[in-house]
Design a protein around this motif. Structure first.
Motif, PDB file in Angstrom:
ATOM      1  N   ASP A 276       0.841  -1.200   0.000  1.00 34.60           N
ATOM      2  CA  ASP A 276       0.000   0.000   0.000  1.00 34.60           C
ATOM      3  C   ASP A 276       0.874   1.247   0.000  1.00 34.60           C
ATOM      4  OD1 ASP A 276      -2.710  -0.675  -0.052  1.00 34.60           O
ATOM      5  OD2 ASP A 276      -2.635  -1.358   2.014  1.00 34.60           O
ATOM      6  N   LEU A 295       3.520   1.262   3.037  1.00 33.02           N
ATOM      7  CA  LEU A 295       3.028   0.321   4.033  1.00 33.02           C
ATOM      8  C   LEU A 295       3.236  -1.095   3.510  1.00 33.02           C
ATOM      9  CD1 LEU A 295      -0.262   2.225   4.923  1.00 33.02           C
ATOM     10  CD2 LEU A 295       1.860   2.212   6.239  1.00 33.02           C
ATOM     11  N   ASP A 296       4.388  -1.651   3.847  1.00 34.13           N
ATOM     12  CA  ASP A 296       4.760  -2.979   3.362  1.00 34.13           C
ATOM     13  C   ASP A 296       4.582  -3.975   4.497  1.00 34.13           C
ATOM     14  OD1 ASP A 296       5.805  -5.212   2.226  1.00 34.13           O
ATOM     15  OD2 ASP A 296       7.769  -4.367   1.752  1.00 34.13           O
ATOM     16  N   LYS A 297       3.440  -4.641   4.508  1.00 38.75           N
ATOM     17  CA  LYS A 297       3.109  -5.564   5.597  1.00 38.75           C
ATOM     18  C   LYS A 297       4.121  -6.692   5.718  1.00 38.75           C
ATOM     19  CE  LYS A 297      -0.681  -8.514   7.247  1.00 38.75           C
ATOM     20  NZ  LYS A 297      -2.036  -9.017   6.959  1.00 38.75           N
ATOM     21  N   THR A 340       1.840  -0.434  14.767  1.00 37.84           N
ATOM     22  CA  THR A 340       2.408  -1.771  14.557  1.00 37.84           C
ATOM     23  C   THR A 340       2.263  -2.627  15.804  1.00 37.84           C
ATOM     24  OG1 THR A 340       3.996  -0.905  12.941  1.00 37.84           O
ATOM     25  CG2 THR A 340       4.502  -3.037  13.935  1.00 37.84           C
ATOM     26  N   TYR A 343      -1.402  -3.632  16.175  1.00 40.19           N
ATOM     27  CA  TYR A 343      -1.740  -4.704  15.244  1.00 40.19           C
ATOM     28  C   TYR A 343      -1.172  -6.042  15.718  1.00 40.19           C
ATOM     29  CZ  TYR A 343      -3.544  -1.585  11.569  1.00 40.19           C
ATOM     30  OH  TYR A 343      -4.285  -0.699  10.840  1.00 40.19           O
ATOM     31  N   GLU A 364      -4.090   1.028   8.157  1.00 39.50           N
ATOM     32  CA  GLU A 364      -2.732   0.870   7.631  1.00 39.50           C
ATOM     33  C   GLU A 364      -2.456  -0.533   7.116  1.00 39.50           C
ATOM     34  OE1 GLU A 364       0.360   2.391  10.053  1.00 39.50           O
ATOM     35  OE2 GLU A 364      -0.654   4.276  10.469  1.00 39.50           O
ATOM     36  N   TYR A 365      -2.917  -1.549   7.827  1.00 38.74           N
ATOM     37  CA  TYR A 365      -2.699  -2.923   7.403  1.00 38.74           C
ATOM     38  C   TYR A 365      -4.011  -3.699   7.478  1.00 38.74           C
ATOM     39  CZ  TYR A 365       2.200  -1.729   8.149  1.00 38.74           C
ATOM     40  OH  TYR A 365       3.421  -1.115   8.104  1.00 38.74           O
ATOM     41  N   ARG A 366      -4.278  -4.471   6.460  1.00 35.55           N
ATOM     42  CA  ARG A 366      -5.484  -5.294   6.435  1.00 35.55           C
ATOM     43  C   ARG A 366      -5.174  -6.653   7.054  1.00 35.55           C
ATOM     44  NH1 ARG A 366      -5.350  -1.823   2.285  1.00 35.55           N
ATOM     45  NH2 ARG A 366      -7.280  -0.868   1.554  1.00 35.55           N
TER      46      ARG A 366
END
Length: 569
Positions: A276, A295-297, A340, A343, A364-366
């Motif tokens: 993202d 946003l690199d999960k 972070t 999450y 930010e993160y799914r």
């Protein structure tokens, strides 16, 4: 046959070592083998640069360095095709120039005759060696073969389509560039390639943000890596509008609107990773500044055990988030990794038996198995309204992105007091300031006491590169008086190819982790100050941010300088 003066004799004549030190190194060499120069370095009598300079005098071979400006390959000779990158990095050599059938190559070990013979075979040239240190050669290889060269080629290719006007003219209200022309320029292949490379390089470098900033006579490009901004090769100011327009088109933003801030975003795919990018534009006096948040999960371990907590901190956190109800607050400034950690905590407690709802700005993160809501204040979907709706959705766990006002705070506490576990964030300097902040917002003290379960104050620190960090002796005069170091040796940053010669690679956390038990609730009820409540918590093993950081210094994870720049002394 040429007779060379011995390396040890050169070092003695230069006053770098003594005869006794040379004798000691020769004795060790006789036992362990190796070259005398390597032994002298190992014993700490000389450094690598001193050995290489002495070697250049011994062999009458020129010494070059990055600072001298002579460690730069000649342009337009296709030297990168003559000696491939992988061969160059594997053997720590770099071609510098070619003159007919003679190739000048910088080497760390000019006495490696096998390597010189191999170079003759692959280049069909006679080899003219010069010498330098490993670090100098590796830095030159990075600059010559690295991504910056690709960037410059793309910038040069794109340069022809940019307007001849500079940023100061392009940002003027009198600009007559039409919308159709802007779109056409933005969709030109060189600009598309340049923007793609810009994003790809940032992802590969592990950057969290890309900054495109217009100034009076130039366009600035910077990447934020491990919390620090670094300048990158900048495109010409003539490319300002095509680049900005390309980013805004990708982000589904209005490219005709330049007077108001805008937000947008898009996704990119690298291999099997979906990444993202959140884009924000801000009108400045010289034009729009663009920031792309990456946003690199896949790079963020949403696992509490992998975030860098100390074992005692991790134990307290798990006890806090395993509670059936109560408030869990993450505090710290913007960019301190609060989201972070939240999450990761949700990832740990989620299960098919629990209904988890989040209200975030932005999401930010799914995460699979969690119901995530993007708040939209412009249409009335605020944190407070989302939370009010959540309470009718039979939740077990709720996450509210941030407590910003009394209404949200009251709803958050109400949810915690009615049997729900609630996670949220606040902007405070330390853990105990959370109590004062809630009271200042307007929450009665007795409700704060009843609802709080866990407070985590957090900062991000840069980790020393494990491949090049160096030990340093602890000197009393370098240590502030209120710091107790229990290790005689700590580490400092050096810099190598793997960390781009920065000395740091990756980030970790330092924390104040406070489990609010009956004793701390009693201290809050009595109206004790934040420092007094913290003293109660410290008796139970809580570390301050500074103490948590010093633990990381003692373990060799980071440097003392990094901790002192992040935590208050």
């Amino acid at each position: 046959m040429a007779r060379y003066k011995r390396l040890g004799d050169i070092l003695i004549s230069e006053g770098i070592i003594t005869e006794k030190q040379l004798e000691e190194s020769i004795a060790l060499q006789a036992k362990e083998g190796g070259k005398v120069g390597e032994v002298l370095i190992k014993m700490g009598f000389v450094n690598e640069e001193q050995i290489v300079i002495a070697l250049s005098k011994q062999l009458a071979i020129p010494y070059v360095s990055v600072s001298s400006g002579k460690l730069v390959p000649t342009a337009d000779q296709n030297l990168e095709t003559l000696i491939p990158h992988d061969f160059s990095i594997r053997n720590i050599i770099l071609p510098l120039s070619r003159n007919l059938n003679s190739l000048t190559v910088v080497m760390f070990d000019p006495l490696d005759l096998i390597l010189i013979d191999n170079l003759k075979k692959i280049t069909s040239c006679e080899i003219n060696p010069v010498v330098s240190t490993r670090a100098n050669i590796l830095k030159a290889i990075q600059d010559f073969y690295g991504k910056e060269k690709i960037f410059r080629e793309a910038i040069q290719a794109a340069g022809d389509i940019g307007s001849e006007e500079g940023i100061k003219e392009l940002s003027s209200e009198e600009t007559d560039l039409s919308l159709d022309k802007l779109i056409a320029q933005a969709e030109e292949a060189p600009v598309v390639k340049l923007v793609d490379l810009l994003i790809r390089q940032a992802i590969e470098e592990g950057a969290s943000d890309i900054h495109l900033e217009p100034h009076y006579d130039k366009l600035s490009l910077r990447y934020r890596v491990d919390g620090v901004l670094y300048d990158m090769p900048s495109p010409s100011s003539s490319l300002y509008l095509p680049i900005i327009s390309r980013v805004k088109i990708l982000s589904k933003m209005d490219i005709a609107e330049k007077r108001l801030p805008q937000d947008g975003g898009f996704m990119v795919k690298m291999g099997k990773r979906l990444i993202d990018l959140r884009v924000s534009s801000l009108p400045t006096i010289y034009g729009e500044k663009i920031v792309l948040r990456i946003l690199d999960k896949s790079r963020v371990p949403l696992d509490l055990a992998r975030l860098g907590f100390l074992p005692q901190e991790l134990d307290i956190i798990r006890r806090g988030v395993d509670a059936p109800y109560g408030l869990v607050f993450l505090t710290g400034p913007t960019g301190s990794g609060k989201s972070t950690t939240l999450y990761a905590a949700l990832n740990e407690v989620k299960s098919a038996a629990k209904n988890i709802l989040t209200a975030e700005d932005p999401v930010e993160y799914r995460i699979d198995g969690i119901n995530q809501v993007q708040v939209k204040p412009e249409i009335g979907l605020t944190f407070a309204n989302a939370l009010r709706c959540f309470l009718r959705q039979d939740p077990d766990i709720i996450l509210i992105g941030e407590v910003r006002d009394l209404e949200t705070a009251e709803m958050t506490i109400r949810a915690a007091l009615t049997g729900h576990l609630v996670f949220s964030t606040l902007h405070t300097n330390d853990a105990m300031s959370t109590i004062n902040r809630l009271v200042d917002i307007g929450v009665p003290n007795y409700l704060v006491v009843a609802s709080l379960r866990l407070i985590i104050a957090q900062r991000l620190i840069r980790k020393l590169c494990p491949d090049c960090k160096e030990p340093r002796e602890v000197k009393i005069e370098d240590i502030p008086q209120n710091i107790n170091l229990n290790s005689p040796v700590i580490y400092k940053a050096k810099g190598c190819e793997k960390c781009n010669f920065i000395g740091y690679r990756g980030r970790s956390v330092i924390n104040e982790v406070v489990l609010v038990d009956e004793e701390i609730r009693a201290a809050i009820s009595k109206g004790l100050s934040s420092s007094q409540i913290m003293e109660v918590a410290k008796k139970k093993g809580t570390l301050t941010l500074l103490e948590s950081g010093i633990k990381r210094v003692e373990e060799g994870i980071t440097s003392l300088e990094e901790i002192l720049s992040v935590a208050a002394v």
